[in-house]
Structures are given as structure tokens and as C-alpha cells.
Motif scaffolding. Structure first.
Motif, PDB file in Angstrom:
ATOM      1  N   MET A  15       8.757 -80.758 -35.550  1.00  0.00           N
ATOM      2  CA  MET A  15      10.021 -80.058 -35.744  1.00  0.00           C
ATOM      3  C   MET A  15      10.773 -79.919 -34.420  1.00  0.00           C
ATOM      4  O   MET A  15      11.984 -80.152 -34.350  1.00  0.00           O
ATOM      5  N   THR A  16      10.063 -79.556 -33.369  1.00  0.00           N
ATOM      6  CA  THR A  16      10.678 -79.398 -32.046  1.00  0.00           C
ATOM      7  C   THR A  16      11.271 -80.712 -31.551  1.00  0.00           C
ATOM      8  O   THR A  16      12.412 -80.774 -31.084  1.00  0.00           O
ATOM      9  N   VAL A  17      10.498 -81.776 -31.668  1.00  0.00           N
ATOM     10  CA  VAL A  17      10.939 -83.099 -31.214  1.00  0.00           C
ATOM     11  C   VAL A  17      12.158 -83.566 -32.013  1.00  0.00           C
ATOM     12  O   VAL A  17      13.133 -84.089 -31.452  1.00  0.00           O
ATOM     13  N   GLY A  18      12.127 -83.359 -33.336  1.00  0.00           N
ATOM     14  CA  GLY A  18      13.225 -83.803 -34.194  1.00  0.00           C
ATOM     15  C   GLY A  18      14.539 -83.111 -33.894  1.00  0.00           C
ATOM     16  O   GLY A  18      15.600 -83.748 -33.847  1.00  0.00           O
ATOM     17  N   VAL A  19      14.504 -81.805 -33.676  1.00  0.00           N
ATOM     18  CA  VAL A  19      15.725 -81.044 -33.385  1.00  0.00           C
ATOM     19  C   VAL A  19      16.319 -81.461 -32.038  1.00  0.00           C
ATOM     20  O   VAL A  19      17.541 -81.636 -31.913  1.00  0.00           O
ATOM     21  N   ILE A  20      15.480 -81.649 -31.033  1.00  0.00           N
ATOM     22  CA  ILE A  20      15.967 -82.080 -29.717  1.00  0.00           C
ATOM     23  C   ILE A  20      16.663 -83.436 -29.828  1.00  0.00           C
ATOM     24  O   ILE A  20      17.747 -83.651 -29.266  1.00  0.00           O
ATOM     25  N   GLU A  21      16.069 -84.344 -30.577  1.00  0.00           N
ATOM     26  CA  GLU A  21      16.643 -85.685 -30.732  1.00  0.00           C
ATOM     27  C   GLU A  21      18.021 -85.627 -31.392  1.00  0.00           C
ATOM     28  O   GLU A  21      18.961 -86.291 -30.947  1.00  0.00           O
ATOM     29  N   VAL A  22      18.173 -84.831 -32.431  1.00  0.00           N
ATOM     30  CA  VAL A  22      19.462 -84.739 -33.137  1.00  0.00           C
ATOM     31  C   VAL A  22      20.548 -84.158 -32.238  1.00  0.00           C
ATOM     32  O   VAL A  22      21.667 -84.668 -32.186  1.00  0.00           O
ATOM     33  N   LEU A  23      20.239 -83.090 -31.533  1.00  0.00           N
ATOM     34  CA  LEU A  23      21.239 -82.432 -30.695  1.00  0.00           C
ATOM     35  C   LEU A  23      21.742 -83.380 -29.596  1.00  0.00           C
ATOM     36  O   LEU A  23      22.903 -83.305 -29.186  1.00  0.00           O
ATOM     37  N   CYS A  24      20.888 -84.278 -29.145  1.00  0.00           N
ATOM     38  CA  CYS A  24      21.292 -85.229 -28.102  1.00  0.00           C
ATOM     39  C   CYS A  24      22.044 -86.435 -28.662  1.00  0.00           C
ATOM     40  O   CYS A  24      22.977 -86.937 -28.028  1.00  0.00           O
ATOM     41  N   LEU A  25      21.674 -86.892 -29.860  1.00  0.00           N
ATOM     42  CA  LEU A  25      22.138 -88.194 -30.332  1.00  0.00           C
ATOM     43  C   LEU A  25      23.015 -88.155 -31.583  1.00  0.00           C
ATOM     44  O   LEU A  25      23.312 -89.211 -32.158  1.00  0.00           O
ATOM     45  N   GLN A  26      23.474 -86.981 -32.018  1.00  0.00           N
ATOM     46  CA  GLN A  26      24.301 -86.883 -33.219  1.00  0.00           C
ATOM     47  C   GLN A  26      25.536 -87.792 -33.207  1.00  0.00           C
ATOM     48  O   GLN A  26      25.873 -88.382 -34.238  1.00  0.00           O
ATOM     49  N   PRO A  27      26.267 -87.973 -32.085  1.00  0.00           N
ATOM     50  CA  PRO A  27      27.444 -88.850 -32.103  1.00  0.00           C
ATOM     51  C   PRO A  27      27.138 -90.285 -32.546  1.00  0.00           C
ATOM     52  O   PRO A  27      27.951 -90.914 -33.226  1.00  0.00           O
ATOM     53  N   ASN A  29      24.907 -91.119 -34.719  1.00  0.00           N
ATOM     54  CA  ASN A  29      24.724 -91.046 -36.164  1.00  0.00           C
ATOM     55  C   ASN A  29      26.060 -90.989 -36.885  1.00  0.00           C
ATOM     56  O   ASN A  29      26.273 -91.653 -37.901  1.00  0.00           O
ATOM     57  N   TYR A  30      26.979 -90.185 -36.357  1.00  0.00           N
ATOM     58  CA  TYR A  30      28.311 -90.067 -36.945  1.00  0.00           C
ATOM     59  C   TYR A  30      29.014 -91.433 -36.958  1.00  0.00           C
ATOM     60  O   TYR A  30      29.553 -91.854 -37.987  1.00  0.00           O
ATOM     61  N   CYS A  31      29.027 -92.131 -35.827  1.00  0.00           N
ATOM     62  CA  CYS A  31      29.707 -93.429 -35.729  1.00  0.00           C
ATOM     63  C   CYS A  31      29.092 -94.442 -36.686  1.00  0.00           C
ATOM     64  O   CYS A  31      29.814 -95.208 -37.353  1.00  0.00           O
ATOM     65  N   LYS A  32      27.775 -94.462 -36.766  1.00  0.00           N
ATOM     66  CA  LYS A  32      27.103 -95.394 -37.673  1.00  0.00           C
ATOM     67  C   LYS A  32      27.495 -95.134 -39.112  1.00  0.00           C
ATOM     68  O   LYS A  32      27.851 -96.054 -39.865  1.00  0.00           O
ATOM     69  N   TYR A  49      30.245 -83.977 -34.080  1.00  0.00           N
ATOM     70  CA  TYR A  49      29.097 -83.108 -34.383  1.00  0.00           C
ATOM     71  C   TYR A  49      29.226 -82.428 -35.744  1.00  0.00           C
ATOM     72  O   TYR A  49      28.494 -81.491 -36.034  1.00  0.00           O
ATOM     73  N   ARG A  50      30.141 -82.932 -36.567  1.00  0.00           N
ATOM     74  CA  ARG A  50      30.259 -82.397 -37.924  1.00  0.00           C
ATOM     75  C   ARG A  50      28.985 -82.727 -38.701  1.00  0.00           C
ATOM     76  O   ARG A  50      28.522 -83.859 -38.716  1.00  0.00           O
ATOM     77  N   GLY A  51      28.406 -81.730 -39.352  1.00  0.00           N
ATOM     78  CA  GLY A  51      27.172 -81.941 -40.104  1.00  0.00           C
ATOM     79  C   GLY A  51      25.919 -81.878 -39.252  1.00  0.00           C
ATOM     80  O   GLY A  51      24.823 -82.177 -39.732  1.00  0.00           O
ATOM     81  N   VAL A  52      26.062 -81.447 -37.975  1.00  0.00           N
ATOM     82  CA  VAL A  52      24.901 -81.470 -37.083  1.00  0.00           C
ATOM     83  C   VAL A  52      23.821 -80.479 -37.510  1.00  0.00           C
ATOM     84  O   VAL A  52      22.623 -80.752 -37.346  1.00  0.00           O
ATOM     85  N   MET A 112      24.951 -83.853 -44.963  1.00  0.00           N
ATOM     86  CA  MET A 112      25.575 -84.236 -43.706  1.00  0.00           C
ATOM     87  C   MET A 112      26.675 -85.273 -43.911  1.00  0.00           C
ATOM     88  O   MET A 112      27.778 -85.147 -43.357  1.00  0.00           O
ATOM     89  N   ILE A 113      26.401 -86.303 -44.711  1.00  0.00           N
ATOM     90  CA  ILE A 113      27.377 -87.371 -44.912  1.00  0.00           C
ATOM     91  C   ILE A 113      28.607 -86.860 -45.653  1.00  0.00           C
ATOM     92  O   ILE A 113      29.745 -87.237 -45.336  1.00  0.00           O
TER      93      ILE A 113
END
Length: 266
Positions: A15-27, A29-32, A49-52, A112-113
Motif C-alpha cells: 500500500m505504501t509503495v503504491g501510493v508513493i508511485e501514484v503521487l509521483c507519476l499521475q500525469p 497516467n492522465y496523458c495515456k 491530477y484529476r482523479g488522483v 478515475m477515468i
């Protein structure tokens, strides 16, 4: 996921690893997601960061499940033996853990989508999808993608790192030196094998009204009319995110576990 930790400990690390990854790399995901659906991109951080929050819950929950299930399966396969998992065992436990996690991840990605396309809050969006017709829309694509993605970030990097250190001990004398090629290969595996399934899933989840995309088969057929490249829309952003994510998660799972539970690694 570590065989040295119990299910709760593996879940907490995941859970810790997953949340850190999203907060850093959300843009990324949005572009994709926008490119896959043929929607315009925005450089506004509020849109990027909409849907973050839904995605943070998604990745935190899914990674937690993947670590916990994967760790349990590894212990089951080892059966108390003190040995290194064989390649097919390592990959099999990763795929199985990923498929299980899609039960949680698919509905959260749908939220999110929908937020990325239409705006609005998570609760408001949840109300629009909380019915049997929509809740698990895109699940097949999510299950295949998560199975291969989990194998790509949990199973491939340890295999590559181990082989590089055994075959080229002078060049790769530490795990950190072997992490970059391991992340590149893990990200490549996770991205391009799963991209067609992810594109079908994203298009289905972006169109809950079913104006353009219907069932999984109908959506795949509709995309195929535009050629094979239609299935790989947004792949550049996805690969960029996955290489960063595989590197981060490979490093973080090795660092966070001993940090939170040092007694298990003595």
C-alpha cells in the motif's frame, strides 16, 4: 512482496509503495488515458491530477493485494524450503496476484477515468457507476493487464537482477546497478504485452453510456478498424510511467520492508 513478511506486513508495504508511485507519476497516467480515448490533453496541474485520489486508493489497494497474495503464494510454493524461486514460479505468483487485485482495481480505475473525462468528485462519480451494468465494466482487460503488469514489476526485475549479478559480477556488483536494466526490461514486458488490453479497458470505461464502445469484443473490433496501432495509443506515456514505476517499486519494496519491519530481515 517478500517471503520474509507475513500477509499484513506485505500488504502494508504494498500500500505504501503504491501510493508513493501514484503521487509521483499521475500525469503520465492522465496523458495515456486521454490519448487512448482520443481526447485533448491539458497541462493544467488541476487537470493532470484529476482523479488522483481514486487512483491512489486504486494503486494502494491493488499493490497491497498484490504484495499480500504474492507473498502468500511464494510461501506456499516454497513450502518452508530455503531456496530461490524458479523463474516460472516467480512469474506465476506475480500473474496470479495481479489477477486477484483487478477485482478492486477495475472499479476504482473506472471512477478515475470518468473523473478525468467529466470532472466532479470521487463520491459523485461513484454514484454514477454504482450499478451492475457499470461497476465491473472493463474488468477482463483490467485482469489480464494487472496479471502481466504485476509479473512485470514484481517478478521480472528480481529475475533480471539475479541473472545480471551472476553472469556479470564485476559490472553489476550491487543490486542498485542492476536495477536500471531490470526496470527497462520489466517495464517493456509489462507495457507492450498489456497495452492492447489496457486500451480496450480504458475505452470501455470512458464510455459508460456505450455510445461508441460496447462489450470487450465489440470494443476490440471497433479499435481494430483503425489498425493495430490503435491498440497502442498512449503507449509512450505508459512505457515512460512503467519504467519509472518498476524502478521505484523494485527499489521501494526492498527499502520499505526493512524500514517498517527491521526485525523480519535480521
Amino acid at each position: 512482496m517478500s517471503a520474509k513478511l507475513n500477509e499484513l506486513q506485505n500488504a502494508t508495504v504494498g500500500m505504501t509503495v503504491g501510493v508513493i508511485e501514484v503521487l509521483c507519476l499521475q500525469p503520465f497516467n492522465y496523458c495515456k488515458n486521454m490519448i487512448q480515448q482520443g481526447q485533448p490533453l491539458s497541462a493544467d496541474p488541476r487537470v493532470l491530477y484529476r482523479g488522483v485520489m481514486a487512483n491512489a486508493v486504486n494503486m494502494g489497494s491493488c499493490t497491497m493485494i498484490q504484495f499480500a497474495v504474492g507473498g502468500s503464494l511464494k510461501k506456499m510454493v516454497l513450502g518452508g524450503e530455503q531456496r530461490t524461486l524458479k523463474t516460472y514460479e516467480e512469474m506465476g505468483t506475480g500473474i496470479a496476484a495481479g489477477v486477484v487485485s483487478a477485482l478492486v482495481g477495475s472499479p476504482l480505475e473506472l471512477i478515475m477515468i470518468q473523473q478525468q473525462r467529466k470532472g466532479g468528485g470521487s463520491l459523485e462519480t461513484f454514484k454514477t457507476i454504482a450499478n451492475p451494468n457499470n461497476f465491473f465494466r472493463g474488468f477482463i482487460g483490467a485482469a489480464v493487464r494487472e496479471g502481466l503488469w504485476t509479473c512485470g514489476y514484481l517478478s521480472i526485475p528480481p529475475i533480471v537482477r539475479r541473472n545480471l549479478r551472476e553472469m556479470y559480477p564485476d559490472k553489476f556488483d550491487t543490486d542498485n546497478k542492476a536495477r536500471v536494466p531490470a526496470a527497462l526490461l520489466g517495464g517493456l514486458f509489462a507495457c507492450y504485452l498489456t497495452q492492447p488490453f489496457d486500451t480496450v479497458k480504458t475505452c470501455m470505461q470512458g464510455d459508460i453510456e456505450r455510445k461508441t464502445f460496447g462489450t470487450f469484443t465489440q470494443t476490440a473490433k471497433r479499435l481494430s478498424e483503425d489498425g493495430v496501432t490503435a491498440f497502442y495509443r498512449g503507449a509512450t506515456f505508459r512505457y515512460g510511467r512503467m519504467v519509472c514505476a518498476v524502478f521505484m517499486m523494485d527499489y521501494l519494496q526492498a527499502a520499505v520492508g526493512p524500514l517498517l519491519y527491521p526485525e523480519a530481515f535480521k
